[in-house]
Design a protein around this motif. Structure first.
Motif, PDB file in Angstrom:
ATOM      1  N   LYS A 124       0.820  -1.209   0.000  1.00  0.00           N
ATOM      2  CA  LYS A 124       0.000   0.000   0.000  1.00  0.00           C
ATOM      3  C   LYS A 124       0.852   1.257   0.000  1.00  0.00           C
ATOM      4  O   LYS A 124       0.593   2.189  -0.760  1.00  0.00           O
ATOM      5  CB  LYS A 124      -0.947  -0.001   1.199  1.00  0.00           C
ATOM      6  N   LEU A 125       1.892   1.304   0.837  1.00  0.00           N
ATOM      7  CA  LEU A 125       2.699   2.509   0.976  1.00  0.00           C
ATOM      8  C   LEU A 125       3.813   2.596  -0.080  1.00  0.00           C
ATOM      9  O   LEU A 125       4.058   3.672  -0.627  1.00  0.00           O
ATOM     10  CB  LEU A 125       3.310   2.575   2.381  1.00  0.00           C
ATOM     11  N   SER A 170       3.078   4.220  -3.552  1.00  0.00           N
ATOM     12  CA  SER A 170       2.808   5.665  -3.464  1.00  0.00           C
ATOM     13  C   SER A 170       4.100   6.469  -3.363  1.00  0.00           C
ATOM     14  O   SER A 170       4.124   7.661  -3.667  1.00  0.00           O
ATOM     15  CB  SER A 170       1.886   5.976  -2.272  1.00  0.00           C
ATOM     16  N   LEU A 171       5.188   5.819  -2.973  1.00  0.00           N
ATOM     17  CA  LEU A 171       6.492   6.478  -2.892  1.00  0.00           C
ATOM     18  C   LEU A 171       7.369   6.173  -4.115  1.00  0.00           C
ATOM     19  O   LEU A 171       8.530   6.540  -4.163  1.00  0.00           O
ATOM     20  CB  LEU A 171       7.225   6.028  -1.617  1.00  0.00           C
TER      21      LEU A 171
END
Length: 173
Positions: A149-150, A153-154
């Motif tokens: 999930k994270l 996004s990065l």
């Protein structure tokens, strides 16, 4: 490599030579994949150029006999390696550039006890230099550490955030 054999030489000897190393190191990918825990996707990249690098490896030997005693000196390279691949080849996470160079300096002395028996000793003074590089898949590391999930996004996706690692060293022994 046998200093006792210097006593077989009855006159001064100087030998200078070399070897031309012309390797061919081609790679063919038959199926490389990322870790199944992060998707098990095929590793992207080409087969790279011929990774072999031509090199001239010189050597030098000197013997000076004086009666039953002989002194000598040798300079050579007992081993080495050099390969260079592009940063886009499929094996970039294992290696891109690999260089290992060695030089051995060997002063020696020998004594002829009889016509059939000689004793010799040499000191090996060796220098080694190594340079190793490879790509680091920070996208896979980020996905494994931060989760699905994270990490995206990065911008951390497998094979999409490569870094570069380099290990370099040299020493005498």
């Amino acid at each position: 490599f046998n200093p006792g054999a210097m006593t077989l030489q009855r006159k001064n000897l100087v030998s200078l030579g070399g070897s031309l190393i012309a390797p061919n190191a081609e790679f063919s990918n038959d199926g490389s994949y990322t870790n199944p825990k992060v998707g098990g996707l095929p590793i992207q990249g080409d087969n790279g150029p011929n990774g072999g690098v031509n090199a001239l490896v010189p050597n030098f030997y000197f013997i000076h006999p004086e009666g039953d005693l002989s002194i000598g000196f040798a300079v050579n390279s007992p081993f080495g390696l050099s390969t260079h691949y592009s940063s886009t080849w499929v094996g970039r996470y294992n290696a891109i550039d690999t260089d290992l160079q060695t030089i051995s300096l060997s002063p020696a002395i020998a004594f002829r006890a009889t016509e059939d028996l000689s004793f010799g000793a040499a000191l090996n003074i060796d220098y080694a230099s190594a340079n190793l590089t490879n790509a680091i898949d920070f996208g896979t590391i980020g996905l494994g550490v931060l989760g699905p999930k994270l990490a995206p996004s990065l911008g951390l996706l497998p094979q999409m955030a490569d870094g570069y690692g380099k290990v370099k060293g040299s020493d005498w022994a």
